[in-house]
Design a protein around this motif. Structure first.
Motif, PDB file in Angstrom:
ATOM      1  N   MET A 162      32.511   4.508 -24.593  1.00  0.00           N
ATOM      2  CA  MET A 162      31.268   4.038 -25.137  1.00  0.00           C
ATOM      3  C   MET A 162      30.261   3.879 -24.011  1.00  0.00           C
ATOM      4  O   MET A 162      30.636   3.723 -22.858  1.00  0.00           O
ATOM      5  CB  MET A 162      31.497   2.765 -25.944  1.00  0.00           C
ATOM      6  N   SER A 163      29.018   3.878 -24.363  1.00  0.00           N
ATOM      7  CA  SER A 163      27.942   3.780 -23.376  1.00  0.00           C
ATOM      8  C   SER A 163      27.625   2.326 -23.056  1.00  0.00           C
ATOM      9  O   SER A 163      28.147   1.397 -23.696  1.00  0.00           O
ATOM     10  CB  SER A 163      26.689   4.448 -23.941  1.00  0.00           C
ATOM     11  N   ILE A 164      26.750   2.110 -22.093  1.00  0.00           N
ATOM     12  CA  ILE A 164      26.310   0.765 -21.741  1.00  0.00           C
ATOM     13  C   ILE A 164      25.689   0.084 -22.958  1.00  0.00           C
ATOM     14  O   ILE A 164      25.984  -1.071 -23.251  1.00  0.00           O
ATOM     15  CB  ILE A 164      25.308   0.800 -20.566  1.00  0.00           C
ATOM     16  N   GLU A 165      24.856   0.802 -23.670  1.00  0.00           N
ATOM     17  CA  GLU A 165      24.184   0.231 -24.830  1.00  0.00           C
ATOM     18  C   GLU A 165      25.179  -0.141 -25.927  1.00  0.00           C
ATOM     19  O   GLU A 165      25.057  -1.197 -26.553  1.00  0.00           O
ATOM     20  CB  GLU A 165      23.129   1.205 -25.370  1.00  0.00           C
ATOM     21  N   GLU A 166      26.171   0.707 -26.157  1.00  0.00           N
ATOM     22  CA  GLU A 166      27.178   0.423 -27.185  1.00  0.00           C
ATOM     23  C   GLU A 166      28.031  -0.784 -26.792  1.00  0.00           C
ATOM     24  O   GLU A 166      28.338  -1.635 -27.631  1.00  0.00           O
ATOM     25  CB  GLU A 166      28.060   1.645 -27.419  1.00  0.00           C
ATOM     26  N   LEU A 167      28.403  -0.863 -25.516  1.00  0.00           N
ATOM     27  CA  LEU A 167      29.182  -2.005 -25.046  1.00  0.00           C
ATOM     28  C   LEU A 167      28.361  -3.291 -25.147  1.00  0.00           C
ATOM     29  O   LEU A 167      28.881  -4.330 -25.561  1.00  0.00           O
ATOM     30  CB  LEU A 167      29.655  -1.791 -23.611  1.00  0.00           C
ATOM     31  N   VAL A 186      25.448  -8.824 -25.785  1.00  0.00           N
ATOM     32  CA  VAL A 186      24.652  -9.101 -24.588  1.00  0.00           C
ATOM     33  C   VAL A 186      23.676  -7.945 -24.432  1.00  0.00           C
ATOM     34  O   VAL A 186      23.767  -6.940 -25.131  1.00  0.00           O
ATOM     35  CB  VAL A 186      25.520  -9.251 -23.315  1.00  0.00           C
ATOM     36  N   SER A 187      22.763  -8.061 -23.486  1.00  0.00           N
ATOM     37  CA  SER A 187      21.812  -6.973 -23.278  1.00  0.00           C
ATOM     38  C   SER A 187      22.412  -5.897 -22.365  1.00  0.00           C
ATOM     39  O   SER A 187      23.342  -6.157 -21.598  1.00  0.00           O
ATOM     40  CB  SER A 187      20.523  -7.510 -22.652  1.00  0.00           C
ATOM     41  N   ALA A 188      21.848  -4.713 -22.449  1.00  0.00           N
ATOM     42  CA  ALA A 188      22.261  -3.618 -21.567  1.00  0.00           C
ATOM     43  C   ALA A 188      21.973  -3.985 -20.113  1.00  0.00           C
ATOM     44  O   ALA A 188      22.711  -3.592 -19.205  1.00  0.00           O
ATOM     45  CB  ALA A 188      21.550  -2.324 -21.952  1.00  0.00           C
ATOM     46  N   VAL A 189      20.927  -4.765 -19.883  1.00  0.00           N
ATOM     47  CA  VAL A 189      20.588  -5.227 -18.540  1.00  0.00           C
ATOM     48  C   VAL A 189      21.735  -6.066 -17.971  1.00  0.00           C
ATOM     49  O   VAL A 189      22.083  -5.958 -16.798  1.00  0.00           O
ATOM     50  CB  VAL A 189      19.265  -6.028 -18.553  1.00  0.00           C
ATOM     51  N   ARG A 220      32.408   6.151 -14.057  1.00  0.00           N
ATOM     52  CA  ARG A 220      31.117   6.808 -13.889  1.00  0.00           C
ATOM     53  C   ARG A 220      31.311   8.309 -14.034  1.00  0.00           C
ATOM     54  O   ARG A 220      32.120   8.915 -13.322  1.00  0.00           O
ATOM     55  CB  ARG A 220      30.531   6.487 -12.528  1.00  0.00           C
ATOM     56  N   ILE A 221      30.561   8.883 -14.953  1.00  0.00           N
ATOM     57  CA  ILE A 221      30.581  10.322 -15.186  1.00  0.00           C
ATOM     58  C   ILE A 221      29.175  10.830 -14.904  1.00  0.00           C
ATOM     59  O   ILE A 221      28.255  10.583 -15.685  1.00  0.00           O
ATOM     60  CB  ILE A 221      31.013  10.655 -16.632  1.00  0.00           C
ATOM     61  N   GLY A 222      29.018  11.474 -13.761  1.00  0.00           N
ATOM     62  CA  GLY A 222      27.678  11.868 -13.337  1.00  0.00           C
ATOM     63  C   GLY A 222      26.863  10.624 -13.055  1.00  0.00           C
ATOM     64  O   GLY A 222      27.252   9.796 -12.252  1.00  0.00           O
ATOM     65  N   ARG A 223      25.765  10.468 -13.787  1.00  0.00           N
ATOM     66  CA  ARG A 223      24.920   9.282 -13.627  1.00  0.00           C
ATOM     67  C   ARG A 223      25.163   8.253 -14.720  1.00  0.00           C
ATOM     68  O   ARG A 223      24.500   7.222 -14.756  1.00  0.00           O
ATOM     69  CB  ARG A 223      23.455   9.713 -13.646  1.00  0.00           C
ATOM     70  N   GLN A 224      26.088   8.518 -15.612  1.00  0.00           N
ATOM     71  CA  GLN A 224      26.323   7.619 -16.745  1.00  0.00           C
ATOM     72  C   GLN A 224      27.605   6.822 -16.574  1.00  0.00           C
ATOM     73  O   GLN A 224      28.587   7.318 -16.034  1.00  0.00           O
ATOM     74  CB  GLN A 224      26.421   8.429 -18.038  1.00  0.00           C
ATOM     75  N   TRP A 225      27.583   5.585 -17.028  1.00  0.00           N
ATOM     76  CA  TRP A 225      28.761   4.736 -17.046  1.00  0.00           C
ATOM     77  C   TRP A 225      29.360   4.788 -18.441  1.00  0.00           C
ATOM     78  O   TRP A 225      28.641   4.738 -19.434  1.00  0.00           O
ATOM     79  CB  TRP A 225      28.393   3.296 -16.704  1.00  0.00           C
ATOM     80  N   ARG A 226      30.681   4.853 -18.516  1.00  0.00           N
ATOM     81  CA  ARG A 226      31.406   4.873 -19.794  1.00  0.00           C
ATOM     82  C   ARG A 226      32.492   3.813 -19.778  1.00  0.00           C
ATOM     83  O   ARG A 226      33.059   3.496 -18.729  1.00  0.00           O
ATOM     84  CB  ARG A 226      32.045   6.251 -20.042  1.00  0.00           C
ATOM     85  N   PHE A 227      32.780   3.291 -20.948  1.00  0.00           N
ATOM     86  CA  PHE A 227      33.714   2.186 -21.095  1.00  0.00           C
ATOM     87  C   PHE A 227      34.657   2.450 -22.252  1.00  0.00           C
ATOM     88  O   PHE A 227      34.264   3.054 -23.250  1.00  0.00           O
ATOM     89  CB  PHE A 227      32.964   0.880 -21.403  1.00  0.00           C
ATOM     90  N   LYS A 228      35.904   1.979 -22.131  1.00  0.00           N
ATOM     91  CA  LYS A 228      36.845   1.967 -23.248  1.00  0.00           C
ATOM     92  C   LYS A 228      36.774   0.563 -23.838  1.00  0.00           C
ATOM     93  O   LYS A 228      36.897  -0.432 -23.110  1.00  0.00           O
ATOM     94  CB  LYS A 228      38.278   2.246 -22.785  1.00  0.00           C
ATOM     95  N   ILE A 229      36.585   0.484 -25.127  1.00  0.00           N
ATOM     96  CA  ILE A 229      36.423  -0.809 -25.781  1.00  0.00           C
ATOM     97  C   ILE A 229      37.645  -1.700 -25.562  1.00  0.00           C
ATOM     98  O   ILE A 229      37.515  -2.903 -25.330  1.00  0.00           O
ATOM     99  CB  ILE A 229      36.097  -0.630 -27.283  1.00  0.00           C
TER     100      ILE A 229
END
Length: 56
Positions: free
Chosen positions: A1-6, A12-15, A31-40
């Motif tokens: 999931m993305s920062i926004e989804e997490l 909480v806020s994406a910030v 980190r995949i390229g410039r994006q952060w990903r998370f497992k719920i």
């Protein structure tokens, strides 16, 4: 999931998520390229373990 989804999942806020990443809170992220990903499941365990200092 993305920062926004997490952020939405944790209510909480994406910030805040970005702050946790920058401040070295050991949030389980990949980190995949410039994006952060998370497992719920990993994020939920991180919160429940107390390592986050977040009470949800």
């Amino acid at each position: 999931m993305s920062i926004e989804e997490l952020a939405e999942h944790l209510d909480v806020s994406a910030v805040t998520i970005r702050f946790w990443i920058r401040s070295g809170k050991d949030i389980p992220a990949v980190r995949i390229g410039r994006q952060w990903r998370f497992k719920i499941e990993d994020a939920d365990e991180w919160i429940q373990s107390g390592r986050s200092n977040f009470s949800g």
